[in-house]
Design a protein around this motif. Structure first.
Motif, PDB file in Angstrom:
ATOM      1  N   SER A  93       0.576  -1.132  -0.258  1.00 24.17           N
ATOM      2  CA  SER A  93      -0.094   0.276  -0.170  1.00 24.17           C
ATOM      3  C   SER A  93       0.803   1.296   0.018  1.00 24.17           C
ATOM      4  O   SER A  93       0.489   2.267  -0.599  1.00 24.17           O
ATOM      5  CB  SER A  93      -0.802   0.128   1.050  1.00 24.17           C
ATOM      6  OG  SER A  93      -1.622   0.775   1.071  1.00 24.17           O
ATOM      7  N   CYS A 114       3.972   1.490  -1.282  1.00 17.57           N
ATOM      8  CA  CYS A 114       4.623   1.371  -2.115  1.00 17.57           C
ATOM      9  C   CYS A 114       3.592   2.449  -3.588  1.00 17.57           C
ATOM     10  O   CYS A 114       3.570   3.139  -4.106  1.00 17.57           O
ATOM     11  CB  CYS A 114       4.584   0.159  -2.575  1.00 17.57           C
ATOM     12  SG  CYS A 114       5.978  -0.723  -2.063  1.00 17.57           S
ATOM     13  N   GLU A 115       2.367   1.714  -3.471  1.00 24.44           N
ATOM     14  CA  GLU A 115       1.018   2.027  -4.638  1.00 24.44           C
ATOM     15  C   GLU A 115       1.253   4.438  -3.794  1.00 24.44           C
ATOM     16  O   GLU A 115       1.180   4.701  -5.191  1.00 24.44           O
ATOM     17  CB  GLU A 115      -0.272   1.242  -4.173  1.00 24.44           C
ATOM     18  CG  GLU A 115      -0.714   2.178  -5.034  1.00 24.44           C
ATOM     19  CD  GLU A 115      -2.160   1.617  -5.303  1.00 24.44           C
ATOM     20  OE1 GLU A 115      -3.129   1.132  -5.805  1.00 24.44           O
ATOM     21  OE2 GLU A 115      -2.773   0.433  -4.238  1.00 24.44           O
ATOM     22  N   SER A 116       0.964   4.404  -2.640  1.00 25.55           N
ATOM     23  CA  SER A 116       0.590   5.831  -2.710  1.00 25.55           C
ATOM     24  C   SER A 116       2.111   6.588  -2.696  1.00 25.55           C
ATOM     25  O   SER A 116       1.969   8.028  -2.959  1.00 25.55           O
ATOM     26  CB  SER A 116      -0.178   5.637  -0.430  1.00 25.55           C
ATOM     27  OG  SER A 116       0.723   5.791  -0.429  1.00 25.55           O
TER      28      SER A 116
END
Length: 186
Positions: free
Chosen positions: A176, A178-180
């Motif tokens: 999560s 990494c994505e944000s």
């Protein structure tokens, strides 16, 4: 600005899971940064490393001021083998202060860290659980026993989860992050 999306989250999650398995306090997250940057060179290079680590870890579980930076020397120059030897010497000193500790090394393939990982695993197999090497340069390197190459911290998270180094909860948290963090870079 984020250095690599998910890097800090990956490191802190590894430390949390390691501490849980050893029943240590979550306020005592052991981490040491091995750098080839010299410490005595007007304190600028090692000082720069410390300030960048503080900046990158602000608000994370490593934001306690207790992060150790083990610096190098001007004599290593740009020779990757000499840099790896300097880092290994620092690791040996650090390991001698904490003989009961097990280590998991996270580095990159830019300045001798893969050589260092190979030496650490070969010389201290009872103390080094393995190594994660971030592939920041395409050198055609292959994985060796106990050394796991990765391109992104999402990939490193998958590998660590499959090795039971990260719980599902922490792995999902890192993914999560990494994505944000990637979203913040766009």
């Amino acid at each position: 600005s984020t250095l690599y999306p998910g890097a800090i989250s990956f490191l802190t999650s590894l430390m949390h899971c390691s501490n849980e398995s050893r029943k240590l306090s979550q306020n005592n997250l052991p981490v040491a940064f091995l750098t080839a940057r010299p410490s005595g060179f007007r304190q600028s290079l090692a000082g720069y490393t410390r300030s960048q680590i503080r900046k990158q870890t602000k608000g994370s579980a490593m934001d306690s001021g207790g992060v150790t930076v083990l610096a190098g020397s001007v004599s290593t120059g740009l020779n990757h083998s000499r840099i790896a030897k300097m880092k290994l010497r620092n690791f040996i000193l650090h390991k001698s202060m904490y003989p009961e500790m097990m280590f998991l090394f996270v580095g990159d393939n830019g300045q001798g860290d893969k050589i260092l990982a190979q030496d650490m695993i070969e010389k201290y197999p009872n103390h080094v659980r393995g190594a994660f090497i971030h592939r920041i340069e395409d050198k055609g390197e292959t994985e060796d026993e106990g050394i796991f190459m990765f391109r992104t911290y999402a990939e490193a998270t998958r590998i660590a989860y499959e090795m039971n180094k990260l719980s599902k909860e922490f792995a999902l948290s890192v993914l999560s992050d990494c994505e944000s963090e990637m979203g913040l870079m766009l």
